[in-house]
Scaffold this motif. Structure first.
Motif, PDB file in Angstrom:
ATOM      1  N   GLY A 113       0.846  -1.086   0.031  1.00 19.74           N
ATOM      2  CA  GLY A 113      -0.016   0.043   0.084  1.00 19.74           C
ATOM      3  C   GLY A 113       0.818   1.279   0.163  1.00 19.74           C
ATOM      4  O   GLY A 113       0.524   2.307  -0.839  1.00 19.74           O
ATOM      5  N   GLY A 114       1.874   1.105   0.799  1.00 27.24           N
ATOM      6  CA  GLY A 114       2.852   2.355   0.910  1.00 27.24           C
ATOM      7  C   GLY A 114       3.533   2.626  -0.508  1.00 27.24           C
ATOM      8  O   GLY A 114       3.736   3.680  -0.878  1.00 27.24           O
ATOM      9  N   ASN A 115       3.704   1.505  -1.020  1.00 26.13           N
ATOM     10  CA  ASN A 115       4.567   1.641  -2.489  1.00 26.13           C
ATOM     11  C   ASN A 115       3.732   2.441  -3.445  1.00 26.13           C
ATOM     12  O   ASN A 115       4.081   3.165  -4.236  1.00 26.13           O
ATOM     13  CB  ASN A 115       5.078   0.242  -3.090  1.00 26.13           C
ATOM     14  CG  ASN A 115       5.964   0.476  -4.140  1.00 26.13           C
ATOM     15  OD1 ASN A 115       5.580   0.680  -5.013  1.00 26.13           O
ATOM     16  ND2 ASN A 115       7.046  -0.050  -3.619  1.00 26.13           N
ATOM     17  N   LEU A 116       2.311   2.029  -3.325  1.00 23.48           N
ATOM     18  CA  LEU A 116       1.415   2.776  -4.299  1.00 23.48           C
ATOM     19  C   LEU A 116       1.179   4.024  -3.983  1.00 23.48           C
ATOM     20  O   LEU A 116       1.056   5.148  -4.537  1.00 23.48           O
ATOM     21  CB  LEU A 116       0.204   1.923  -4.484  1.00 23.48           C
ATOM     22  CG  LEU A 116       0.305   0.301  -5.030  1.00 23.48           C
ATOM     23  CD1 LEU A 116      -1.007  -0.230  -5.176  1.00 23.48           C
ATOM     24  CD2 LEU A 116       0.908   0.680  -6.525  1.00 23.48           C
ATOM     25  N   ALA A 117       0.647   4.361  -2.656  1.00 24.34           N
ATOM     26  CA  ALA A 117       0.421   5.503  -1.994  1.00 24.34           C
ATOM     27  C   ALA A 117       1.534   6.495  -2.218  1.00 24.34           C
ATOM     28  O   ALA A 117       1.107   7.972  -2.270  1.00 24.34           O
ATOM     29  CB  ALA A 117      -0.196   5.552  -0.668  1.00 24.34           C
ATOM     30  N   HIS A 118       2.722   6.211  -2.109  1.00 17.08           N
ATOM     31  CA  HIS A 118       3.791   7.234  -2.317  1.00 17.08           C
ATOM     32  C   HIS A 118       3.836   7.765  -3.764  1.00 17.08           C
ATOM     33  O   HIS A 118       4.663   8.938  -3.989  1.00 17.08           O
ATOM     34  CB  HIS A 118       5.096   6.499  -1.814  1.00 17.08           C
ATOM     35  CG  HIS A 118       5.984   7.343  -1.712  1.00 17.08           C
ATOM     36  ND1 HIS A 118       6.070   8.468  -1.031  1.00 17.08           N
ATOM     37  CD2 HIS A 118       7.554   7.311  -2.460  1.00 17.08           C
ATOM     38  CE1 HIS A 118       7.427   9.054  -1.187  1.00 17.08           C
ATOM     39  NE2 HIS A 118       8.276   8.295  -2.063  1.00 17.08           N
ATOM     40  N   ALA A 119       3.480   7.099  -4.801  1.00 19.44           N
ATOM     41  CA  ALA A 119       3.239   7.450  -6.059  1.00 19.44           C
ATOM     42  C   ALA A 119       4.587   8.027  -6.637  1.00 19.44           C
ATOM     43  O   ALA A 119       4.785   9.067  -7.457  1.00 19.44           O
ATOM     44  CB  ALA A 119       2.180   8.428  -6.019  1.00 19.44           C
ATOM     45  N   ASP A 120       5.653   7.390  -6.232  1.00 25.24           N
ATOM     46  CA  ASP A 120       6.976   7.677  -6.830  1.00 25.24           C
ATOM     47  C   ASP A 120       6.970   6.922  -8.359  1.00 25.24           C
ATOM     48  O   ASP A 120       6.775   5.707  -8.329  1.00 25.24           O
ATOM     49  CB  ASP A 120       7.931   7.163  -5.954  1.00 25.24           C
ATOM     50  CG  ASP A 120       9.357   7.597  -6.559  1.00 25.24           C
ATOM     51  OD1 ASP A 120       9.675   7.655  -7.768  1.00 25.24           O
ATOM     52  OD2 ASP A 120      10.342   7.482  -5.818  1.00 25.24           O
ATOM     53  N   PRO A 121       7.369   7.592  -9.331  1.00 22.42           N
ATOM     54  CA  PRO A 121       7.035   6.724 -10.498  1.00 22.42           C
ATOM     55  C   PRO A 121       8.157   5.906 -10.948  1.00 22.42           C
ATOM     56  O   PRO A 121       8.380   5.165 -11.792  1.00 22.42           O
ATOM     57  CB  PRO A 121       7.270   8.136 -11.679  1.00 22.42           C
ATOM     58  CG  PRO A 121       7.725   9.323 -11.013  1.00 22.42           C
ATOM     59  CD  PRO A 121       7.313   9.099  -9.280  1.00 22.42           C
ATOM     60  N   ALA A 122       9.304   5.967  -9.829  1.00 27.35           N
ATOM     61  CA  ALA A 122      10.385   5.073 -10.029  1.00 27.35           C
ATOM     62  C   ALA A 122      10.099   3.816  -9.149  1.00 27.35           C
ATOM     63  O   ALA A 122      10.888   3.003  -8.992  1.00 27.35           O
ATOM     64  CB  ALA A 122      11.575   5.654  -9.618  1.00 27.35           C
ATOM     65  N   ASN A 123       8.935   3.766  -8.139  1.00 31.53           N
ATOM     66  CA  ASN A 123       8.596   2.783  -7.627  1.00 31.53           C
ATOM     67  C   ASN A 123       8.215   1.496  -8.384  1.00 31.53           C
ATOM     68  O   ASN A 123       7.879   1.782  -9.456  1.00 31.53           O
ATOM     69  CB  ASN A 123       7.565   2.934  -6.555  1.00 31.53           C
ATOM     70  CG  ASN A 123       8.031   3.468  -5.184  1.00 31.53           C
ATOM     71  OD1 ASN A 123       9.211   3.788  -5.029  1.00 31.53           O
ATOM     72  ND2 ASN A 123       7.345   3.770  -4.115  1.00 31.53           N
ATOM     73  N   HIS A 125       5.772  -1.161  -7.764  1.00 30.71           N
ATOM     74  CA  HIS A 125       4.630  -1.758  -8.055  1.00 30.71           C
ATOM     75  C   HIS A 125       3.437  -1.036  -8.918  1.00 30.71           C
ATOM     76  O   HIS A 125       2.706  -1.446  -9.377  1.00 30.71           O
ATOM     77  CB  HIS A 125       3.903  -1.867  -6.555  1.00 30.71           C
ATOM     78  CG  HIS A 125       4.276  -3.273  -5.797  1.00 30.71           C
ATOM     79  ND1 HIS A 125       4.080  -4.312  -6.275  1.00 30.71           N
ATOM     80  CD2 HIS A 125       4.792  -3.357  -4.651  1.00 30.71           C
ATOM     81  CE1 HIS A 125       4.362  -5.294  -5.705  1.00 30.71           C
ATOM     82  NE2 HIS A 125       5.053  -4.588  -4.712  1.00 30.71           N
ATOM     83  N   PRO A 126       3.658   0.254  -8.918  1.00 31.98           N
ATOM     84  CA  PRO A 126       2.792   1.016  -9.753  1.00 31.98           C
ATOM     85  C   PRO A 126       2.659   0.471 -11.404  1.00 31.98           C
ATOM     86  O   PRO A 126       1.483   0.305 -11.703  1.00 31.98           O
ATOM     87  CB  PRO A 126       3.297   2.325  -9.827  1.00 31.98           C
ATOM     88  CG  PRO A 126       3.653   2.416  -8.398  1.00 31.98           C
ATOM     89  CD  PRO A 126       4.510   1.180  -8.182  1.00 31.98           C
ATOM     90  N   ALA A 127       3.663   0.185 -11.962  1.00 31.30           N
ATOM     91  CA  ALA A 127       3.743  -0.356 -13.174  1.00 31.30           C
ATOM     92  C   ALA A 127       3.003  -1.620 -13.320  1.00 31.30           C
ATOM     93  O   ALA A 127       2.235  -1.935 -14.276  1.00 31.30           O
ATOM     94  CB  ALA A 127       4.817  -0.336 -13.904  1.00 31.30           C
ATOM     95  N   THR A 128       3.363  -2.608 -12.484  1.00 34.40           N
ATOM     96  CA  THR A 128       2.746  -3.698 -12.438  1.00 34.40           C
ATOM     97  C   THR A 128       1.350  -3.922 -12.270  1.00 34.40           C
ATOM     98  O   THR A 128       0.557  -4.485 -12.688  1.00 34.40           O
ATOM     99  CB  THR A 128       3.587  -4.612 -11.212  1.00 34.40           C
ATOM    100  OG1 THR A 128       4.961  -4.710 -11.511  1.00 34.40           O
ATOM    101  CG2 THR A 128       3.026  -6.016 -10.959  1.00 34.40           C
TER     102      THR A 128
END
Ligand SMILES: Cc1cc2nc3c(=O)[nH]c(=O)nc-3n(C[C@H](O)[C@H](O)[C@H](O)COP(=O)(O)OP(=O)(O)OC[C@H]3O[C@@H](n4cnc5c(N)ncnc54)[C@H](O)[C@@H]3O)c2cc1C
Length: 289
Positions: A113-123, A125-128
């Protein structure tokens, strides 16, 4: 590296956490694994007078299949994804993603959840989650709502979450038979953020053509990017080498990366192309194509 002073709250229910978020407004931030928030506070690149730790709220940490979805609790740690047999066997794209995030120490604390909520485009999980066409479940003062992943990332480090909302669940539609996915990341060294990365999720029809496809790109713009033109191009086609190469080229064109010490715009776009091709090939292999 000492953060500015803050008050720490450790509510034991979602209702209490939401009440605290509402009471303190812009001064408050949700604290989950702390792996992005605490470095930002220490480096004084971010500020919060009130930290609302959701770590003591029961029932936010799970991985299960239910009613046509894989459901991941918002506070599920990366290490739990990494160790889950369900994830490894049925959602290998999520296993690919979890294991390339940082290092085991970070993954033992950091949450999905933190990985998505942080919304860093370099994280990672968002692309996955874009490729998987996931949904995010949030709860706040106005109740619960489900946000399609395409509407979740609204800008650099910005999401559709309201100030009093907590991300409580991620829902991934259970893939039908003939599906496979993969996440492929280029990093300068193990544990680094992506120079570029691509996620691909494919479902093949009985005749071997592409029935459904999702492609997400990491570190390719101010938000995670869906490679829509590549998806449209692939749909209904037999995914031979030529078709995959063209889809990868279209994904590279969709990338809008910034130049930095990891590489120039041209290099990163080229890597987005190459990695999309690799992710598609691995996804197709896993789909049985
Ligand atoms: C050394 C290091 C290396 C890293 N490498 C990578 C990497 O390779 N790939 C990668 O993807 N990430 C990487 N990260 C970043 C980090 O792992 C992720 O951003 C992390 O998953 C954040 O999750 P968290 O639970 O720690 O969030 P926190 O740090 O607690 O919070 C991050 C942000 O999200 C908000 N938030 C957190 N949870 C919720 C929630 N449930 N509801 C609403 N808002 C919430 C917080 O308010 C805060 O703004 C790295 C971090 C470190 C320290």
């Amino acid at each position: 590296m000492i953060p500015a002073p803050f008050d720490y709250h450790a509510p034991e229910t979602l209702a209490d956490a939401i009440a605290l978020l509402r009471r303190h407004g812009d001064d408050a931030k949700v604290l989950s694994g702390g792996q992005s928030l605490l470095p930002l506070l220490k480096l004084r690149m971010g500020w919060a007078g009130q930290l609302i730790d959701i770590g003591r709220i029961a029932g936010l940490d799970y991985i299960r299949e239910e009613n046509g979805f894989l459901k991941i609790g918002g506070r599920t740690r990366e290490s739990a994804l990494e160790r889950s047999d369900l994830i490894r066997q049925r959602y290998p794209i999520l296993h690919d993603t979890a294991v390339v995030i940082a290092d085991p120490l970070v993954r033992n604390r950091a949450t999905v959840g933190g990985n998505l909520a942080h919304a860093d485009p370099a994280n990672d999980h968002p692309a996955t989650m874009l490729a998987l066409r996931a949904e995010v479940v949030a709860i706040g003062g106005r109740g619960m709502r489900v946000i399609p992943i395409d509407q979740f990332f609204t800008g650099l480090f910005t999401t559709a979450l309201a100030g009093d909302e907590i991300l409580i669940e991620i829902r991934v539609p259970t893939p039908p038979a003939g599906s496979g996915g993969a996440y492929v990341k280029l990093e300068r060294k193990v544990g680094d953020f992506a120079t570029a990365a691509a996620a691909a999720q494919v479902t093949l029809a009985a005749d071997g053509t592409v029935e459904r496809v999702g492609i997400g790109l990491t570190a390719a713009g101010p938000t995670p990017i869906r490679a829509s033109a590549a998806e449209t191009f692939l749909a209904g086609k037999a995914p031979d080498a030529e078709v995959i190469a063209e889809a990868a080229r279209l994904a590279g064109e969709a990338a809008m990366p910034s130049p930095d010490r990891r590489g120039s715009v041209e290099y990163k776009r080229n890597m987005a192309r190459v990695l999309t091709g690799r992710a598609l090939n691995r996804a197709l292999e896993r789909a049985g194509g």
